[in-house]
Design a protein around this motif. Sequence first.
Motif, PDB file in Angstrom:
ATOM      1  N   ASP A  88       0.820  -1.216   0.000  1.00  0.00           N
ATOM      2  CA  ASP A  88       0.000   0.000   0.000  1.00  0.00           C
ATOM      3  C   ASP A  88       0.854   1.266   0.000  1.00  0.00           C
ATOM      4  O   ASP A  88       0.495   2.269  -0.628  1.00  0.00           O
ATOM      5  CB  ASP A  88      -0.922   0.013   1.222  1.00  0.00           C
ATOM      6  CG  ASP A  88      -2.009  -1.053   1.140  1.00  0.00           C
ATOM      7  OD1 ASP A  88      -2.239  -1.555   0.023  1.00  0.00           O
ATOM      8  OD2 ASP A  88      -2.599  -1.392   2.184  1.00  0.00           O
ATOM      9  N   ASN A  89       1.998   1.226   0.712  1.00  0.00           N
ATOM     10  CA  ASN A  89       2.862   2.407   0.802  1.00  0.00           C
ATOM     11  C   ASN A  89       3.951   2.424  -0.263  1.00  0.00           C
ATOM     12  O   ASN A  89       4.834   3.292  -0.240  1.00  0.00           O
ATOM     13  CB  ASN A  89       3.494   2.489   2.193  1.00  0.00           C
ATOM     14  CG  ASN A  89       2.479   2.782   3.281  1.00  0.00           C
ATOM     15  OD1 ASN A  89       1.780   3.790   3.236  1.00  0.00           O
ATOM     16  ND2 ASN A  89       2.376   1.904   4.258  1.00  0.00           N
ATOM     17  N   GLU A  90       3.884   1.446  -1.199  1.00  0.00           N
ATOM     18  CA  GLU A  90       4.779   1.385  -2.357  1.00  0.00           C
ATOM     19  C   GLU A  90       6.260   1.467  -1.955  1.00  0.00           C
ATOM     20  O   GLU A  90       7.035   2.264  -2.502  1.00  0.00           O
ATOM     21  CB  GLU A  90       4.440   2.520  -3.338  1.00  0.00           C
ATOM     22  CG  GLU A  90       3.008   2.425  -3.869  1.00  0.00           C
ATOM     23  CD  GLU A  90       2.677   3.558  -4.825  1.00  0.00           C
ATOM     24  OE1 GLU A  90       3.449   4.534  -4.873  1.00  0.00           O
ATOM     25  OE2 GLU A  90       1.648   3.465  -5.529  1.00  0.00           O
ATOM     26  N   ALA A  91       6.629   0.634  -0.999  1.00  0.00           N
ATOM     27  CA  ALA A  91       8.031   0.589  -0.575  1.00  0.00           C
ATOM     28  C   ALA A  91       8.886  -0.013  -1.688  1.00  0.00           C
ATOM     29  O   ALA A  91       8.545  -1.078  -2.215  1.00  0.00           O
ATOM     30  CB  ALA A  91       8.160  -0.252   0.696  1.00  0.00           C
ATOM     31  N   PHE A  93       8.993   3.171  10.411  1.00  0.00           N
ATOM     32  CA  PHE A  93       8.204   4.392  10.579  1.00  0.00           C
ATOM     33  C   PHE A  93       7.972   5.144   9.272  1.00  0.00           C
ATOM     34  O   PHE A  93       7.118   6.010   9.198  1.00  0.00           O
ATOM     35  CB  PHE A  93       8.876   5.299  11.613  1.00  0.00           C
ATOM     36  CG  PHE A  93       8.766   4.769  13.013  1.00  0.00           C
ATOM     37  CD1 PHE A  93       7.569   4.811  13.692  1.00  0.00           C
ATOM     38  CD2 PHE A  93       9.856   4.202  13.650  1.00  0.00           C
ATOM     39  CE1 PHE A  93       7.443   4.310  14.973  1.00  0.00           C
ATOM     40  CE2 PHE A  93       9.753   3.697  14.931  1.00  0.00           C
ATOM     41  CZ  PHE A  93       8.543   3.756  15.591  1.00  0.00           C
ATOM     42  N   LYS A  94       8.721   4.795   8.247  1.00  0.00           N
ATOM     43  CA  LYS A  94       8.517   5.426   6.946  1.00  0.00           C
ATOM     44  C   LYS A  94       7.406   4.743   6.166  1.00  0.00           C
ATOM     45  O   LYS A  94       6.571   5.413   5.532  1.00  0.00           O
ATOM     46  CB  LYS A  94       9.816   5.376   6.138  1.00  0.00           C
ATOM     47  CG  LYS A  94       9.731   6.066   4.784  1.00  0.00           C
ATOM     48  CD  LYS A  94      11.078   6.030   4.076  1.00  0.00           C
ATOM     49  CE  LYS A  94      11.021   6.743   2.735  1.00  0.00           C
ATOM     50  NZ  LYS A  94      12.332   6.707   2.035  1.00  0.00           N
ATOM     51  N   TYR A  95       7.368   3.404   6.221  1.00  0.00           N
ATOM     52  CA  TYR A  95       6.405   2.659   5.410  1.00  0.00           C
ATOM     53  C   TYR A  95       5.361   1.881   6.216  1.00  0.00           C
ATOM     54  O   TYR A  95       4.273   1.613   5.697  1.00  0.00           O
ATOM     55  CB  TYR A  95       7.144   1.675   4.494  1.00  0.00           C
ATOM     56  CG  TYR A  95       8.035   2.348   3.486  1.00  0.00           C
ATOM     57  CD1 TYR A  95       7.497   3.049   2.412  1.00  0.00           C
ATOM     58  CD2 TYR A  95       9.418   2.296   3.602  1.00  0.00           C
ATOM     59  CE1 TYR A  95       8.317   3.680   1.477  1.00  0.00           C
ATOM     60  CE2 TYR A  95      10.247   2.919   2.672  1.00  0.00           C
ATOM     61  CZ  TYR A  95       9.691   3.610   1.614  1.00  0.00           C
ATOM     62  OH  TYR A  95      10.503   4.234   0.698  1.00  0.00           O
ATOM     63  N   LEU A  96       5.664   1.524   7.439  1.00  0.00           N
ATOM     64  CA  LEU A  96       4.750   0.685   8.205  1.00  0.00           C
ATOM     65  C   LEU A  96       3.975   1.479   9.258  1.00  0.00           C
ATOM     66  O   LEU A  96       2.896   1.059   9.657  1.00  0.00           O
ATOM     67  CB  LEU A  96       5.515  -0.455   8.886  1.00  0.00           C
ATOM     68  CG  LEU A  96       6.395  -1.309   7.958  1.00  0.00           C
ATOM     69  CD1 LEU A  96       7.079  -2.417   8.749  1.00  0.00           C
ATOM     70  CD2 LEU A  96       5.570  -1.904   6.818  1.00  0.00           C
TER      71      LEU A  96
END
Length: 358
Positions: A42-45, A135-138
Amino acid sequence: MLTILDRYILKRYLLTFAVMLMLFIPIGIMANLAEQISKIIDNEAPLNEVVLYYVDFTVYIGSLLFPIFLFLSVIFFTSKLANNTEIVAILSSGVSYGRFLRPYFIGATIIAIIMFVLSMFLVPRASQGFNEFKFKYLKKGRQVRETTNIFNQLNETDFIYVSSFDPARQIGYNFTFERFSEDNQLEFKISASNIRWVDSIYRLTSFKKRKIVGDTAILEAKPRLDTLFTFRIDDLTPVSYAAETKNLFELNDFIEDQKRKGASNLNKYILEKYKRWALPLAAFILTIIGVSVSSVKHRGGMGINLAFGILIAFIYIFFDKVFSTLAEQSGFSPLLAVVIPNVIFGALAFYLLQNAKR
């Protein structure tokens, strides 16, 4: 010089430990991936960052579980030796119990050195990458910060205080800024009900300034004031995992810096430092306990030894967490918080060892 007996036991010690790591860490990775895969998508890591995250995850989680894996490894292969009556044969040949333990201590020394290097230098780097990705993507960028009773000494003359801080809204409440002269006399004091970072400036609400000129105090008050300072509030509130990301030398400097600033959560950082130094000692304590409880053949076989070992491991973790919480949340000494569990389990190791010798 290592004898055939030393090499035999040492090989089993290290090999079982390595196999334990290779078996359980991939399980941890798969469990974490199954839990986080939807957030990662969802956060396109980016794929390269995901790969680096799980490299850091392996080092970070592996370091946390090192003592437990070591303990269970010792119990597992020593129980096999006991069930095959190999220990009875070794001791019956005239080898003393102390001499029988020598390869275990050699193995514990090797593991302790590895644990020391990892905890002091490699794990902090992995912890930084692990937490930054999390904390950036999760966690959608919402890093956990210390948010209450923030007191900082900016330099030799300037001091800042906020009773609480909201990192999401960039607001500090009950703000105070004080400047002192070289002879430690108050020059002026600024206070506000809150301070907020807005468009590269600070906005003070219910602003009050008290300036001391000789024996006279000049008062100034405004309902709102936009101004500039040489600091940012979020820079003055380190994330809760800050100490985990510092290597041995950086952590010492970080603690000294926080002492100078009068950080309210200083115990948390000192506790992290002492835990790193105590970690290699745990390798020896857990090795002695593991050998002592598993070197005697029991009617229930290996299962009894493993069950007892798991119970001891959970009690060890429980004591560690209780005293760590006391140190972080109260005025309890971080040094005692680290020493007491090791003393208790060190005494248990001595008792079990004497009982095993008999």
